[in-house]
Design an enzyme around this catalytic site. Structure first.
Site, PDB file in Angstrom:
ATOM      1  N   GLY A 151       0.892  -1.241   0.043  1.00 19.88           N
ATOM      2  CA  GLY A 151       0.119  -0.020  -0.007  1.00 19.88           C
ATOM      3  C   GLY A 151       0.795   1.222   0.123  1.00 19.88           C
ATOM      4  O   GLY A 151       1.760   1.245   0.700  1.00 19.88           O
ATOM      5  N   ARG A 181       0.951  -4.892  -5.889  1.00 20.79           N
ATOM      6  CA  ARG A 181       1.046  -6.130  -5.183  1.00 20.79           C
ATOM      7  C   ARG A 181       1.592  -7.243  -6.259  1.00 20.79           C
ATOM      8  O   ARG A 181       1.094  -7.096  -7.282  1.00 20.79           O
ATOM      9  CB  ARG A 181      -0.155  -6.527  -4.303  1.00 20.79           C
ATOM     10  CG  ARG A 181      -0.247  -5.505  -3.319  1.00 20.79           C
ATOM     11  CD  ARG A 181      -1.242  -6.050  -1.856  1.00 20.79           C
ATOM     12  NE  ARG A 181      -1.100  -4.777  -0.785  1.00 20.79           N
ATOM     13  CZ  ARG A 181      -2.002  -4.042  -0.528  1.00 20.79           C
ATOM     14  NH1 ARG A 181      -2.960  -3.768  -1.623  1.00 20.79           N
ATOM     15  NH2 ARG A 181      -1.794  -3.299   0.290  1.00 20.79           N
ATOM     16  N   ASP A 210       5.901  -5.321   6.012  1.00 20.36           N
ATOM     17  CA  ASP A 210       6.451  -6.656   6.022  1.00 20.36           C
ATOM     18  C   ASP A 210       6.678  -7.485   4.965  1.00 20.36           C
ATOM     19  O   ASP A 210       7.396  -8.308   4.765  1.00 20.36           O
ATOM     20  CB  ASP A 210       5.727  -7.271   7.435  1.00 20.36           C
ATOM     21  CG  ASP A 210       6.141  -7.053   8.560  1.00 20.36           C
ATOM     22  OD1 ASP A 210       7.400  -6.115   8.752  1.00 20.36           O
ATOM     23  OD2 ASP A 210       5.446  -7.298   9.832  1.00 20.36           O
ATOM     24  N   THR A 253       4.298   2.312   5.323  1.00 23.20           N
ATOM     25  CA  THR A 253       2.979   2.036   5.780  1.00 23.20           C
ATOM     26  C   THR A 253       2.286   2.755   6.706  1.00 23.20           C
ATOM     27  O   THR A 253       2.645   3.064   7.798  1.00 23.20           O
ATOM     28  CB  THR A 253       2.798   0.467   6.198  1.00 23.20           C
ATOM     29  OG1 THR A 253       1.421   0.266   6.599  1.00 23.20           O
ATOM     30  CG2 THR A 253       3.598   0.053   7.342  1.00 23.20           C
ATOM     31  N   ASP A 289      -0.042   1.892   8.509  1.00 24.63           N
ATOM     32  CA  ASP A 289      -0.498   0.964   9.507  1.00 24.63           C
ATOM     33  C   ASP A 289       0.168   1.062  11.078  1.00 24.63           C
ATOM     34  O   ASP A 289      -0.143   0.202  12.028  1.00 24.63           O
ATOM     35  CB  ASP A 289      -0.837  -0.530   9.242  1.00 24.63           C
ATOM     36  CG  ASP A 289      -1.673  -0.621   8.049  1.00 24.63           C
ATOM     37  OD1 ASP A 289      -2.448   0.415   7.727  1.00 24.63           O
ATOM     38  OD2 ASP A 289      -1.454  -1.515   7.276  1.00 24.63           O
ATOM     39  N   ASP A 337       2.265  -1.151  11.649  1.00 21.70           N
ATOM     40  CA  ASP A 337       2.297  -2.446  12.068  1.00 21.70           C
ATOM     41  C   ASP A 337       3.699  -3.322  11.825  1.00 21.70           C
ATOM     42  O   ASP A 337       3.794  -4.490  11.656  1.00 21.70           O
ATOM     43  CB  ASP A 337       1.209  -3.292  11.434  1.00 21.70           C
ATOM     44  CG  ASP A 337       1.212  -3.102   9.963  1.00 21.70           C
ATOM     45  OD1 ASP A 337       2.028  -2.414   9.265  1.00 21.70           O
ATOM     46  OD2 ASP A 337       0.443  -4.010   9.307  1.00 21.70           O
ATOM     47  N   ARG A 362      -5.526  -2.471   8.586  1.00 23.40           N
ATOM     48  CA  ARG A 362      -5.393  -3.701   8.404  1.00 23.40           C
ATOM     49  C   ARG A 362      -5.590  -4.490   9.614  1.00 23.40           C
ATOM     50  O   ARG A 362      -6.695  -4.289  10.427  1.00 23.40           O
ATOM     51  CB  ARG A 362      -4.046  -4.281   7.761  1.00 23.40           C
ATOM     52  CG  ARG A 362      -4.083  -5.566   6.889  1.00 23.40           C
ATOM     53  CD  ARG A 362      -2.947  -5.662   6.178  1.00 23.40           C
ATOM     54  NE  ARG A 362      -2.772  -5.149   4.814  1.00 23.40           N
ATOM     55  CZ  ARG A 362      -1.710  -5.305   4.221  1.00 23.40           C
ATOM     56  NH1 ARG A 362      -0.843  -6.632   4.363  1.00 23.40           N
ATOM     57  NH2 ARG A 362      -1.265  -4.646   2.966  1.00 23.40           N
TER      58      ARG A 362
HETATM   59  P1  ADP Z   1       3.262  -4.676   2.646  1.00 21.05           P
HETATM   60  O1  ADP Z   1       4.495  -4.648   2.158  1.00 21.05           O
HETATM   61  O2  ADP Z   1       2.567  -3.605   2.936  1.00 21.05           O
HETATM   62  O3  ADP Z   1       2.963  -5.672   3.995  1.00 21.05           O
HETATM   63  P2  ADP Z   1       2.018  -6.936   1.212  1.00 21.05           P
HETATM   64  O4  ADP Z   1       1.759  -7.812   2.213  1.00 21.05           O
HETATM   65  O5  ADP Z   1       0.902  -7.001   0.177  1.00 21.05           O
HETATM   66  O6  ADP Z   1       2.341  -5.473   1.511  1.00 21.05           O
HETATM   67  O7  ADP Z   1       3.352  -7.376   0.309  1.00 21.05           O
HETATM   68  C1  ADP Z   1       3.909  -6.566  -0.804  1.00 21.05           C
HETATM   69  C2  ADP Z   1       4.325  -7.315  -1.828  1.00 21.05           C
HETATM   70  O8  ADP Z   1       5.612  -8.022  -1.128  1.00 21.05           O
HETATM   71  C3  ADP Z   1       3.691  -8.493  -2.543  1.00 21.05           C
HETATM   72  O9  ADP Z   1       2.617  -8.152  -3.217  1.00 21.05           O
HETATM   73  C4  ADP Z   1       4.574  -9.436  -2.865  1.00 21.05           C
HETATM   74  O10 ADP Z   1       4.926  -9.030  -4.206  1.00 21.05           O
HETATM   75  C5  ADP Z   1       5.819  -9.205  -2.087  1.00 21.05           C
HETATM   76  N1  ADP Z   1       5.974 -10.200  -0.992  1.00 21.05           N
HETATM   77  C6  ADP Z   1       5.053 -10.508   0.065  1.00 21.05           C
HETATM   78  N2  ADP Z   1       5.237 -11.513   0.836  1.00 21.05           N
HETATM   79  C7  ADP Z   1       6.539 -12.084   0.092  1.00 21.05           C
HETATM   80  C8  ADP Z   1       7.089 -13.277   0.426  1.00 21.05           C
HETATM   81  N3  ADP Z   1       6.772 -14.227   1.386  1.00 21.05           N
HETATM   82  N4  ADP Z   1       8.276 -13.475  -0.533  1.00 21.05           N
HETATM   83  C9  ADP Z   1       8.480 -12.605  -1.285  1.00 21.05           C
HETATM   84  N5  ADP Z   1       7.684 -11.526  -1.676  1.00 21.05           N
HETATM   85  C10 ADP Z   1       6.873 -11.221  -0.795  1.00 21.05           C
HETATM   86  O1  F6P Z   2      -1.552  -1.479   4.575  1.00 19.71           O
HETATM   87  C1  F6P Z   2      -2.281  -0.364   4.223  1.00 19.71           C
HETATM   88  C2  F6P Z   2      -3.725  -0.340   3.867  1.00 19.71           C
HETATM   89  O2  F6P Z   2      -4.227   0.827   3.666  1.00 19.71           O
HETATM   90  C3  F6P Z   2      -4.510  -0.765   5.199  1.00 19.71           C
HETATM   91  O3  F6P Z   2      -4.743  -0.005   6.338  1.00 19.71           O
HETATM   92  C4  F6P Z   2      -5.690  -1.469   4.345  1.00 19.71           C
HETATM   93  O4  F6P Z   2      -6.000  -2.730   5.141  1.00 19.71           O
HETATM   94  C5  F6P Z   2      -5.082  -2.021   3.251  1.00 19.71           C
HETATM   95  O5  F6P Z   2      -4.031  -1.226   3.000  1.00 19.71           O
HETATM   96  C6  F6P Z   2      -6.169  -1.894   2.028  1.00 19.71           C
HETATM   97  O6  F6P Z   2      -5.310  -2.196   0.869  1.00 19.71           O
HETATM   98  P1  F6P Z   2      -6.117  -1.746  -0.470  1.00 19.71           P
HETATM   99  O7  F6P Z   2      -5.442  -0.280  -0.865  1.00 19.71           O
HETATM  100  O8  F6P Z   2      -5.722  -3.010  -1.453  1.00 19.71           O
HETATM  101  O9  F6P Z   2      -7.681  -1.655  -0.588  1.00 19.71           O
END
Ligand code: ADP
Ligand code: F6P
Length: 323
Positions: free
Chosen positions: A15, A76, A107, A129, A131, A133, A175
């Site tokens: 995000g 993503r 993360d 982020t 969040d 978190d 989230r």
């Molecule tokens: P955030 O980084 O905010 O936690 P996401 O969990 O959506 O957001 O992760 C963002 C991107 O990071 C994912 O779309 C993917 O491309 C990559 N990613 C997430 N988990 C993994 C993983 N276990 N191994 C490699 N890449 C990952």
């Molecule tokens: O991680 C940031 C965030 O805005 C969260 O607060 C929320 O749950 C999520 O992303 C929303 O994701 P999307 O933009 O895919 O609807």
């Protein structure tokens, strides 16, 4: 021996968050200052796999520090979660002469950075982020702006709630985490905060509190509900039926992710962006920049991802005692 870095890539992933542009700008300008080349990777790991890679110079980040969103855009990418996707990503980096990448995200994005580091691409993560978190850090890029945006919106809801003597449920993002909800609960002086980490699903208690508050003369009742608890519309319906007090739900949604970053987000994101480049120049890899106990520090990504985070108890306590 530390790997010699010539070209640094930068991407935003997951995000978006206000302040990401300030971080990108700092990465670009600090890298140039240190005599490195910089490449921008568009749309996170998806753009890496699609080779959406652009050269960046000092001008590419002019007039961006005050802008919300991310000039590199974000996405993503499921393919990057697979070992094949990660291998392809590392090969594309090598093909474009990218020795190191600064990953700005949460993360999930750091897990991607961890995989790239294991494949020989030096990586540094920046916590981006709204969040808050991410366990190893007390600050994440965008949280301050998101809280200010939500706080201002909740003030407005409160005005109309008071005029109509209503109960209002305002759902904020986060989230699975309740940090935005907790901070807004304190900043807006809300009567109730519902956090996924704490909520006991005792709606009867909530209903009795609302009825008592009305009996004591409270003209409104503001409930800040974290999206991790959710169900704001149906909760409003049940509260209205049980209390006889008109109840409305407002879901703030993606407005919380946009807007010009606050001073704090600009300054912290800038510091973190510059620090990421300094760490790479020192030969470091697989590290996260964090803010802890009043200092900017860095952690090993593996260690950082194994950490856990809890809601600050005292802040939660006073969100209950100050109503
Ligand atoms: P955030 O980084 O905010 O936690 P996401 O969990 O959506 O957001 O992760 C963002 C991107 O990071 C994912 O779309 C993917 O491309 C990559 N990613 C997430 N988990 C993994 C993983 N276990 N191994 C490699 N890449 C990952
Ligand atoms: O991680 C940031 C965030 O805005 C969260 O607060 C929320 O749950 C999520 O992303 C929303 O994701 P999307 O933009 O895919 O609807």
């Amino acid at each position: 021996m530390a790997k010699n870095i010539n070209t640094i890539g930068v991407l935003t992933s997951g995000g978006d968050a206000p302040g990401m542009n300030a971080a990108i700008r700092a990465v670009v300008r600090q890298a140039l200052y240190k005599g490195k080349k910089v490449k921008g990777i568009k749309r996170g790991y998806a753009g890496l796999l699609d080779e959406e890679i652009i050269d960046m110079d000092a001008k590419s980040v002019s007039d961006t520090i005050s802008r919300g969103g991310t000039i590199l855009q974000t996405a993503r990418c499921l393919e990057f979660v697979t070992p094949e996707g990660q291998q392809k990503g590392a090969e594309i980096c090598k093909k474009h002469g990218i020795d190191a990448i600064v990953v700005i995200g949460g993360d999930g994005s750091f897990k991607g950075a961890q995989k790239l580091a294991a494949l020989g691409i030096n990586t540094i993560g920046l916590p981006g982020t709204i969040d808050l978190d991410i366990a190893c850090t007390e600050y994440t890029i965008g949280f301050d702006t998101a809280c200010n945006t939500a706080m201002e919106a909740i003030d407005k809801v409160r005005d109309t709630s008071t005029s109509h003597e209503r109960c209002s449920i305002v759902e904020v993002m986060g989230r699975g985490a309740g940090y935005i909800a907790l901070w807004c609960g304190l900043a807006n002086g809300a009567e109730e905060v519902l956090l996924p980490e704490k909520y006991d699903y005792d709606e009867q208690r909530l209903i009795e509190q609302i009825t008592d508050a009305r009996a004591r003369g409270k003209q409104h009742y503001i409930i800040i509900n974290a999206e991790g608890v959710g169900h704001s519309q149906s909760m409003a319906k049940r509260i209205e039926e049980a209390t006889g007090i008109e109840t409305r739900a407002t879901i703030l949604g993606h407005m919380q992710r946009g807007g010009s970053p606050t001073c704090k987000d600009r300054v912290y994101a800038t510091t973190m962006g510059a620090m990421a480049v300094d760490l790479l120049c020192e030969g470091k890899s697989n590290r996260l920049v964090a803010y802890k106990d009043g200092k900017f520090v860095d952690y090993d990504i593996d260690e950082a991802l194994a950490m856990t985070k809890t809601i600050p108890e005292y802040m939660y306590e006073i969100s209950k005692s100050l109503v």
